[in-house]
Scaffold this active site. Sequence first.
Site, short mmCIF file in Angstrom:
data_model
loop_
_atom_site.label_atom_id
_atom_site.label_comp_id
_atom_site.label_asym_id
_atom_site.label_seq_id
_atom_site.Cartn_x
_atom_site.Cartn_y
_atom_site.Cartn_z
N GLU A 289 -0.13 3.76 -8.50
CA GLU A 289 -1.04 4.58 -7.66
C GLU A 289 -2.28 3.81 -7.29
OE1 GLU A 289 -4.26 7.46 -6.70
OE2 GLU A 289 -4.22 5.98 -8.29
N ASP B 56 -0.38 3.65 -14.27
CA ASP B 56 -1.13 2.40 -14.12
C ASP B 56 -2.63 2.64 -14.15
OD1 ASP B 56 -0.77 3.78 -11.64
OD2 ASP B 56 -1.47 2.01 -10.55
ZN LIG Z 1 -6.09 7.91 -10.69
#
Ligand SMILES: [Zn+2]
Length: 492
Positions: A192, A125
């Site tokens: 994340e 992401d």
């Molecule tokens: Zn990162």
Amino acid sequence: MPFIYTLLALLLVVILVVIVRTFLFSRDARQDPLPFSSELPDLQPDLLVPARHLSAAIQIPTISHADPAEDRPELFDALHNLLQESYPLLHGRLSREVLPGGSLLYTWPGSKPELEPVLFMAHQDVVPADEHTLAKWTYPPFSGAIEDGFVWGRGSMDIKCQLIAVMEAVENLLAQGFQPCRTIILAFSHDEEVLGMGARVIVTQLKEQGIRLAAVIDEGTSILDGVLPGFKGYTAPIAVTEKGYLSLKLTAEASGGHSSTPAPETSIGILSRAIDRLQSNPFPYRVQAVLPLFKALSPTASTVMKMAFANLWLFSGLVRRQLSASTETAASIHTTTAPTIFHSGIKDNVLPSLAEAVVNFRILPGETVAEVIDRVRTVITDERVTLTPLPNNAWEPSPVSPSDGPAFHHITSVVRELYPTATCAPNAMLGATDSRHYHAISDRVYRFTPIVSRKEDIERIHGINERLSLENLSLMVKFFHRLIQRWSCGQM
Ligand SMILES: [Zn+2]
């Protein structure tokens, strides 16, 4: 007269001690490479092949959201398809599992299943590009333009580059007929950037399978060119730990009412004073926190800097003043205090009965969440202000992984092979990464992104004109090509 002599003698002793300690300080800091002989020829990747793969990955805007319902799963599916097309050997040989939400887990079985596996991480992401800054991008943030010797766009530095470089390295190793000794696992989470569950789910699954890992590498610090003043050549801090995290909600209640007859203290006033006290009383600075970093870097440090760090018994005040003067270095020597949200009031002539704020703390390794809350309470000393940690949003600093064992030295050896003027050193990551979850299944968790960055490059991460040079990407592929071999078949 004798008094003067005593004073002079004392001064002489102090000077001698300072000189001897300065000399001894860098004595143990030599960085001899850890021997490893590869049976494969060195990789000479085409500059454009990994760049095209990275460019295509950037063009799929896999933005993660705090509310997963806002995520677009079809984009993660598209990225998975792209990886399958780009890396046919990898997808033919490694087993692949897609976890809920879209995290990816690959396993490449080693020839020695009795050995603990090693794991290479990245996240799929990215953060969005701020709409107000779009006009300032040289190439649109999700264009993946390959221009001027760079791949441009969101994820080029954070951290699709690492995802692509690891896959590129594995694909090349397979083409060269490499057979790993330890099993190699690749783990790419999907959330994340929003401190999500992806990595936690992966770790839980590995743990349930009884897997313990010999070593883990995730995104992290990079190779710095001129970022740290006072050192010659490149400096390569490798994060062996990361700071802890706590967001505290502060709430102040007071009687509301009409603003024409206000009480002497309002909820806004009470809360403002509490925030002001926190900011005026920063957490103590601990210079010792960066001693391992500066000790390892000392062979390339200026004499003044070497002398100061070798003699903290004498110069700690001076060093503390120097380091606390800039926000980056200050953050590396204390727990930081950042008010990030402040809410109160609904109308200009109504006294609000409630004021709320959130303060985010990044906790220095060696301190704890409980200690931070205690200190906040002591500093505020106002019982009208209640403290509530935001749920599921606090964790302790990570344990410190060893910087004197083979896993660490394989990393430093590859850095020195590819960047001969670089000096490596252990340090602490200031931001949070997925890797914090992996301490549950490994004692050796490292955070390192092998690209050369100048200060202006670091500002591009999550900012405007994020980009990575083709040369950096190519060296990154070489780095993982060598590290995978070392960690899999070398001494650990
Ligand atoms: Zn990162």
